[in-house]
Design a protein around this motif. Sequence first.
Motif, PDB file in Angstrom:
ATOM      1  N   ASP A 123       0.829  -1.211   0.000  1.00 57.30           N
ATOM      2  CA  ASP A 123       0.000   0.000   0.000  1.00 57.30           C
ATOM      3  C   ASP A 123       0.866   1.265   0.000  1.00 57.30           C
ATOM      4  N   ILE A 124       1.947   1.210   0.782  1.00 56.30           N
ATOM      5  CA  ILE A 124       2.837   2.383   0.829  1.00 56.30           C
ATOM      6  C   ILE A 124       3.520   2.549  -0.528  1.00 56.30           C
ATOM      7  N   PHE A 125       3.917   1.416  -1.118  1.00 57.79           N
ATOM      8  CA  PHE A 125       4.586   1.480  -2.428  1.00 57.79           C
ATOM      9  C   PHE A 125       3.704   2.203  -3.447  1.00 57.79           C
ATOM     10  N   LYS A 126       2.417   1.823  -3.481  1.00 51.34           N
ATOM     11  CA  LYS A 126       1.522   2.403  -4.491  1.00 51.34           C
ATOM     12  C   LYS A 126       1.480   3.924  -4.365  1.00 51.34           C
ATOM     13  N   LYS A 127       1.357   4.393  -3.114  1.00 50.79           N
ATOM     14  CA  LYS A 127       1.281   5.844  -2.895  1.00 50.79           C
ATOM     15  C   LYS A 127       2.583   6.517  -3.337  1.00 50.79           C
ATOM     16  N   LYS A 128       3.699   5.911  -2.911  1.00 47.72           N
ATOM     17  CA  LYS A 128       5.009   6.526  -3.203  1.00 47.72           C
ATOM     18  C   LYS A 128       5.302   6.479  -4.702  1.00 47.72           C
ATOM     19  N   ALA A 129       5.000   5.331  -5.321  1.00 52.56           N
ATOM     20  CA  ALA A 129       5.267   5.209  -6.761  1.00 52.56           C
ATOM     21  C   ALA A 129       4.490   6.277  -7.508  1.00 52.56           C
ATOM     22  N   ASP A 130       3.213   6.439  -7.151  1.00 50.95           N
ATOM     23  CA  ASP A 130       2.372   7.470  -7.776  1.00 50.95           C
ATOM     24  C   ASP A 130       2.997   8.848  -7.618  1.00 50.95           C
ATOM     25  N   HIS A 131       3.434   9.109  -6.393  1.00 53.67           N
ATOM     26  CA  HIS A 131       3.998  10.417  -6.068  1.00 53.67           C
ATOM     27  C   HIS A 131       5.257  10.697  -6.901  1.00 53.67           C
ATOM     28  N   PHE A 132       6.167   9.748  -6.920  1.00 53.25           N
ATOM     29  CA  PHE A 132       7.435   9.991  -7.630  1.00 53.25           C
ATOM     30  C   PHE A 132       7.263   9.972  -9.153  1.00 53.25           C
ATOM     31  N   LEU A 133       6.381   9.095  -9.632  1.00 50.09           N
ATOM     32  CA  LEU A 133       6.168   9.077 -11.086  1.00 50.09           C
ATOM     33  C   LEU A 133       5.592  10.416 -11.546  1.00 50.09           C
ATOM     34  N   GLU A 134       4.714  10.942 -10.732  1.00 46.13           N
ATOM     35  CA  GLU A 134       4.119  12.255 -11.024  1.00 46.13           C
ATOM     36  C   GLU A 134       5.214  13.335 -10.971  1.00 46.13           C
ATOM     37  N   LEU A 164       8.197  -0.481 -21.534  1.00 44.03           N
ATOM     38  CA  LEU A 164       9.476  -1.110 -21.206  1.00 44.03           C
ATOM     39  C   LEU A 164      10.565  -0.039 -21.100  1.00 44.03           C
ATOM     40  N   ILE A 165      11.481  -0.231 -20.164  1.00 44.78           N
ATOM     41  CA  ILE A 165      12.530   0.774 -19.933  1.00 44.78           C
ATOM     42  C   ILE A 165      13.386   0.965 -21.187  1.00 44.78           C
ATOM     43  N   GLU A 166      13.517  -0.085 -22.005  1.00 41.54           N
ATOM     44  CA  GLU A 166      14.356   0.024 -23.204  1.00 41.54           C
ATOM     45  C   GLU A 166      13.858   1.113 -24.163  1.00 41.54           C
ATOM     46  N   ALA A 167      12.584   1.500 -23.993  1.00 40.70           N
ATOM     47  CA  ALA A 167      12.048   2.548 -24.864  1.00 40.70           C
ATOM     48  C   ALA A 167      12.251   3.939 -24.259  1.00 40.70           C
ATOM     49  N   TYR A 168      12.827   4.022 -23.062  1.00 46.11           N
ATOM     50  CA  TYR A 168      13.010   5.316 -22.390  1.00 46.11           C
ATOM     51  C   TYR A 168      14.252   6.040 -22.941  1.00 46.11           C
ATOM     52  N   SER A 169      14.191   7.362 -22.851  1.00 47.12           N
ATOM     53  CA  SER A 169      15.390   8.145 -23.199  1.00 47.12           C
ATOM     54  C   SER A 169      16.350   8.124 -22.006  1.00 47.12           C
ATOM     55  N   HIS A 170      17.580   8.627 -22.234  1.00 42.16           N
ATOM     56  CA  HIS A 170      18.577   8.665 -21.166  1.00 42.16           C
ATOM     57  C   HIS A 170      18.034   9.429 -19.951  1.00 42.16           C
ATOM     58  N   GLY A 171      17.427  10.584 -20.229  1.00 39.28           N
ATOM     59  CA  GLY A 171      16.910  11.423 -19.138  1.00 39.28           C
ATOM     60  C   GLY A 171      15.788  10.736 -18.373  1.00 39.28           C
ATOM     61  N   MET A 172      14.927  10.023 -19.112  1.00 47.79           N
ATOM     62  CA  MET A 172      13.818   9.311 -18.441  1.00 47.79           C
ATOM     63  C   MET A 172      14.354   8.205 -17.526  1.00 47.79           C
ATOM     64  N   LYS A 173      15.403   7.520 -18.017  1.00 51.07           N
ATOM     65  CA  LYS A 173      15.996   6.454 -17.195  1.00 51.07           C
ATOM     66  C   LYS A 173      16.586   7.060 -15.927  1.00 51.07           C
ATOM     67  N   GLN A 174      17.243   8.214 -16.105  1.00 47.06           N
ATOM     68  CA  GLN A 174      17.859   8.886 -14.956  1.00 47.06           C
ATOM     69  C   GLN A 174      16.778   9.269 -13.938  1.00 47.06           C
ATOM     70  N   ARG A 175      15.645   9.753 -14.459  1.00 50.32           N
ATOM     71  CA  ARG A 175      14.558  10.158 -13.553  1.00 50.32           C
ATOM     72  C   ARG A 175      13.950   8.939 -12.864  1.00 50.32           C
ATOM     73  N   LEU A 176      13.908   7.821 -13.595  1.00 45.66           N
ATOM     74  CA  LEU A 176      13.366   6.597 -12.988  1.00 45.66           C
ATOM     75  C   LEU A 176      14.279   6.114 -11.861  1.00 45.66           C
ATOM     76  N   ILE A 177      15.588   6.192 -12.098  1.00 45.26           N
ATOM     77  CA  ILE A 177      16.541   5.784 -11.055  1.00 45.26           C
ATOM     78  C   ILE A 177      16.371   6.677  -9.823  1.00 45.26           C
ATOM     79  N   MET A 178      16.152   7.964 -10.052  1.00 44.21           N
ATOM     80  CA  MET A 178      15.961   8.880  -8.914  1.00 44.21           C
ATOM     81  C   MET A 178      14.706   8.494  -8.141  1.00 44.21           C
ATOM     82  N   SER A 179      13.632   8.179  -8.862  1.00 42.57           N
ATOM     83  CA  SER A 179      12.386   7.759  -8.187  1.00 42.57           C
ATOM     84  C   SER A 179      12.666   6.526  -7.344  1.00 42.57           C
TER      85      SER A 179
END
Lengths: 559, 242
Positions: free
Chosen positions: B107-118, B129-144
């Motif tokens: 339950d906590i994951f869902k809230k946090k994932a929503d928050h960071f993805l936003e 799939l991550i393979e379709a992400y740009s470099h910047g998007m991957k970097q932002r995903l790692i930060m999330s």
Amino acid sequence: MRDVISLLKPRLWAFTKRGFTFHSGLKSIIFACVGLVFWAGIFMAGYRVLAYCSQAEDIGEILTGKILSMAIITFFSLLIFSALLTTLSKLYLSRDLNLVHALPVSADKIFLSRWIESTADSSWMVIIYSIPIFIAYGMVYKTGIFYYMAIILTIIPLCIVASSISALVIQLAVIILPANRIRSIFVFLGLIAFIFLYVSFRMLKPERLVDPEAFSTVLIYVQQLSTPNSPLLPSTWAYDGLTAARLGNIRTALFHITLSISSAIFFILVNLQIAKLIYFKGFSKAQSAMIRLFRSNGIILEKLFFFLKPPVRAFVIKEFKTFWRDQTQWSQIFLIGALIIIYVYNFSVLPLEKSPIGTFYLQNLFSFLNMGLAAFVLTAITARFAYPSISTEGGAFWIVRSSPVSIRSFLWIKFFIYLFPLLILSEILIIATNLMLHVTPFMMWLSVITILFMTPGVVALGIGLGAAYPDFNAESPVQSVTGFGGLLFMVISAGFIGVIIILEAGPVYTVFMSDIRNFQISNLHWAWVFGSFFTAFIICILAMVVPMRIGSQILGNIK
Amino acid sequence: MIRLENLTKQYGKLKAVNAINLHIKPGEIFGFIGPNGAGKTTTIKMMSGLLSPTAGHVTINGINMIKNPESAKKNIGLIPDRPYLYEKLTGIEFLRFTADLYHIPSDIFKKKADHFLEMFALKGRANELIEAYSHGMKQRLIMSAALLHDPPLVIVDEPMVGLDPRAIKMVRDLFRTLSENGTTVFMSTHTLKLAEEICNRIGIINHGNVIATGSLEELKEAASIGDSNLEEIFFRLTDEGI
């Protein structure tokens, strides 16, 4: 041509300018020795079979010719399949292609350099391991020097033709298929290989060759053997060239060799023209993101593994998803599926009742050999899927190392992920083949229990050595297994299986003989029986624990 | 929060990191700067448990990284310079994977994932799939992913590589907010302006040695430069003038 050579230089430099250290020298020597042993084994087996068949009255020559023709067709099929996979990667999917296409070099030159690399990569192994068969054939018939020169002049054009046909097929397939489906070619290639292997094996019915009674008359048998292959097949030109060279018909041999070489040149020229027209267009298409063949959000996996601890579940689900979504794995699964079906099928057609040796004895002997063979099949599958599973973490391995999960736990999770499917597969394999052999309940239980204990050992060897020799830069799982670690795994695993089988064979033979000949086994013999089985058990445990420990230590200290 | 004592890493004859000592307090934003090959990434790798030191100690939140790596790593959110990820997972699946590794309840994951993805503008692409992400998007995903488990320490190697101006501003503000809430940020960067703007203290490393640490004012003093910026201090101290 200078541009093509320049494009090939990085590969050549990487190959020739590798620093020589004691460690790398030792690796090369071990590689060479194992390769030589395999080469000699193929040569000896080939020589014995051909020499034996050549002595068959009236049909000896036809029989050896048939074997040679079957071998050439097999090599040609292998070359085509291997070239299809390599060409697709080299021409369209390699990581360095973006850099290469940014260079001021025309697309057809890039194509040519890549095709040369692909031809070398897909052919060298087939060339090295087909030569002993051809040499054996020549030695059986004590041919002259021209035959041995003809081998080289035949096999190289055969490789070029196979690689050119593959490049042609791939270039056209990439253009025809939608951009986001290009990687699905691997799946279709796998499926084609599966059907091809299965159908061709069913059509060949090799068991009939050793059972002349299956043919109503000798005439039909001889006719069956001497049916010529299609003159349109490049493998037929190679066969005709070699047989003519063997018989000393230099003119006929040269005709067939020239036919092979000219068609190789023709195919290269056609490929270059096609590449000028469509290669860059295809490469450009291949850059698009692919879509998944099957979509799933993984909820089933979440539910299926709900009982696992969260970090364990995380790795298990990740492994399943990344494995199934990597379509390059599919071609391998289909291929292995076909080989397993053929393996099981072989047991169903064994003409045991026609053997002069007692069926009961033979069935149980085969069951024993079957244990070893099933374990070798397991080794091959482990080498292809479990061994590279550490290397396939690739650049993302930092995620594992920075996570609050120890390397040891990570390796054990990997071990269990691969253990269960491989154990189920091996047990199905051994039970199915034993049922076909109608073995005794004792042999059935012995096989099932032996496989139960050997499988964790083989899988642990795969995971442990995969961790000790990781190749995080490998572009495909196959690339990592063809390295030194992969070879070491195959050798140690084969040794492990051999030792277990030897430890069990002696005691089982004694028990059998006591049953057949009705004699009592002495206490000393019983002690030997239990001692052997206990030693086998301890070795299985060690095979499971030691490689995992070594792998975890080495992987943990990797820079 | 971070204590490095005589931390050393030697590769053959090369001493990549030479007995460095650093003490970074909770809530601090510490900038770690230095020329290429100075030893920044090696230090970060040892701090985050990716590399074992040849000598010395790393203590994270009072936990010794060498003796208790798993416990120490629970306190860290790592953002490496190159965004290598599991390309065959989707963005949301990668976050779920990370959440499971850090025992975050569903339950906590869902809230946090929503928050960071936003927050990192990834919501619309989370099921790709991550393979379709740009470099910047991957970097932002790692930060999330790095922030999912509320780590008291965030270690960042070159945070702004591949990010667009909007994301750069957002990350800069995020680090400030994290610091205000007591999270320590250890940041290695070549963007001297960024370090100057948001870091409480800065450490300069050169040839494996930490040659200066302190606030911008303290560094100016050490470099004996009056009214100057970090760039001039950097060149003076590392002796790499243009």
